[in-house]
Design an enzyme around this catalytic site. Structure first.
Site, PDB file in Angstrom:
ATOM      1  N   LYS A 112       0.667  -1.261   0.180  1.00  0.00           N
ATOM      2  CA  LYS A 112       0.167  -0.250  -0.133  1.00  0.00           C
ATOM      3  C   LYS A 112       0.731   1.255   0.328  1.00  0.00           C
ATOM      4  CE  LYS A 112      -4.752  -1.596   1.804  1.00  0.00           C
ATOM      5  NZ  LYS A 112      -5.734  -1.142   2.274  1.00  0.00           N
ATOM      6  N   LYS A 195      -4.357  -7.555  -7.035  1.00  0.00           N
ATOM      7  CA  LYS A 195      -5.791  -8.700  -6.034  1.00  0.00           C
ATOM      8  C   LYS A 195      -6.994  -7.160  -6.155  1.00  0.00           C
ATOM      9  CE  LYS A 195      -5.749  -6.965  -1.366  1.00  0.00           C
ATOM     10  NZ  LYS A 195      -6.999  -7.165  -0.842  1.00  0.00           N
ATOM     11  N   LYS A 198     -10.558  -2.149  -3.524  1.00  0.00           N
ATOM     12  CA  LYS A 198     -11.642  -1.231  -3.628  1.00  0.00           C
ATOM     13  C   LYS A 198     -11.356  -0.018  -4.394  1.00  0.00           C
ATOM     14  CE  LYS A 198     -13.723  -1.943   1.079  1.00  0.00           C
ATOM     15  NZ  LYS A 198     -12.549  -2.031   1.492  1.00  0.00           N
TER      16      LYS A 198
END
Ligand code: AQP
Length: 345
Positions: A112, A195, A198
């Site tokens: 991230k 993956k 969102k």
């Protein structure tokens, strides 16, 4: 009852079938055998910047997804994390129990934060300690999650064990992950090695839980594939259940779409391979669309109805927060006593 479940979903964007198949659908099934606590983890969501109005709307959307999927607010507890102070308070104590070396190993932070590590929030770095606090504030025994959260659960076990050791008490239980279904890691429709998420800027990378039939069909039609027909049962690994790692690596998009189909249709992957082996992607995609629309359509419609009734949704969260606080408050006070905080009230 077999134990106590805690699980959470971040209100950080539109929910997608990865969230649904990886966690929410399993959360529904577990209500029969466990005492269940389901949380909209808004404290986790702000580890990356959120617009305040959107955060409120997305908190209601996740709640609507829980309800529309079949989580019963009378038997299970549904609430948003920021409304129960024990989460943040226990997280601080866990920040002081966890070791920097443990946090440095967390792959989700690396993914991230990416190349801009120095610009990531400190909250993103200590996210696993908050997740451990979420679970341990209720002494939960089991956590249903997608594969991506397995490492964070191992961290939770390490923190619980170290706390028990440091304070000489057999206080926190050792939590077990519950990972099941044919789609424990749903991948992006645009790139089978990434993956489904969102926060992916491309809406075509995922099927959202509120997408209508036309949009679902369009996204599946545009989903990335490869030039070969679909693999058949010969592509199964020796266990006869999963795809052989060579095929999974060589044809990630085929593997992903077949797994989504198997999971939605509640069939083993081996059966999907048997039925679709040698079939062209265009034909398979029509069947995938059919099963996706059939399954997600009613849930999306119910979510839209609930989101148009914020008074009801907020009432569910209010009731859930009171019930959650009644469990977590006394556990936190015991923790404070063990740590040595002087109680003056
Ligand atoms: N792609 C996925 N496949 C299977 N399970 C998934 N989950 C998330 N993505 C997939 C599971 O959904 C639950 C809630 O996830 P989350 O909201 O806490 O955060 P996340 O894992 O970081 O999900 P996203 O969609 O990738 O959100 P962003 O982009 O905001 O980070 C978890 O149980 C997770 O395992």
């Amino acid at each position: 009852m077999k134990g106590r479940i805690f699980s959470g979903v971040q209100p950080s964007g539109s929910l997608h079938i990865g969230n649904y198949l990886g966690m929410i659908r399993n959360a529904v099934a577990l209500q029969a055998d466990y005492e269940c606590i389901y949380c909209v983890v808004d404290l986790h969501a702000i580890t990356v910047r959120q617009e305040p109005e959107e955060l409120r709307a997305q908190t209601r959307e996740v709640t609507a997804a829980f309800l529309a999927s079949g989580i019963d607010p009378k038997t299970s507890i549904i609430f948003n994390q920021s409304q129960v102070a024990a989460h943040a308070e226990l997280a601080w104590i866990f920040n002081c129990v966890a070791r920097l070396g443990w946090l440095n190993r967390m792959t989700q932070f690396k993914e991230k934060a990416g190349k801009h590590r120095e610009n990531a929030s400190a909250g993103l770095y200590v996210y696993p300690a908050l997740m451990a606090a979420d679970i341990m504030a209720y002494k939960a025994t089991h956590v249903p999650v997608g594969e991506d959260q397995k490492q964070h659960l191992e961290f939770t076990r390490d923190v619980a064990l170290k706390f028990n050791h440091d304070f000489g008490a057999d206080f926190f239980p050792i939590v077990e992950p519950l990972i099941f279904g044919a789609a424990t890691r749903v991948m992006s429709l645009r790139d089978g090695t990434k993956k489904m998420s969102k926060s992916d800027p491309s809406g075509y990378s995922r099927i959202d839980m509120t997408d209508g039939p036309d949009l679902i069909a369009q996204k599946i039609r545009k989903a990335k594939t490869d030039p070969e027909p679909l693999p058949g049962p010969e592509a199964l690994a020796a266990d006869g259940l999963s795809l052989s790692s060579e095929v999974a690596v060589a044809r990630p998009e085929a593997f992903n779409l077949l797994s989504i189909y198997a999971s939605l249709a509640r069939k083993p992957l081996s059966e999907a391979l048997r039925v679709f082996g040698g079939v062209q992607f265009s034909d398979f995609k029509r069947q995938l669309t059919e099963v996706a629309v059939e399954h997600l359509g009613p849930i999306g419609t119910e979510m839209q109805r609930l989101m148009a009734d914020p008074g009801y949704v907020d009432g569910v969260l209010r009731d859930g927060a009171e019930r959650a606080d009644a469990i977590a408050g006394p556990i936190l006070r015991e923790v404070q006593d063990l740590v040595g905080f002087l109680r003056v009230k």
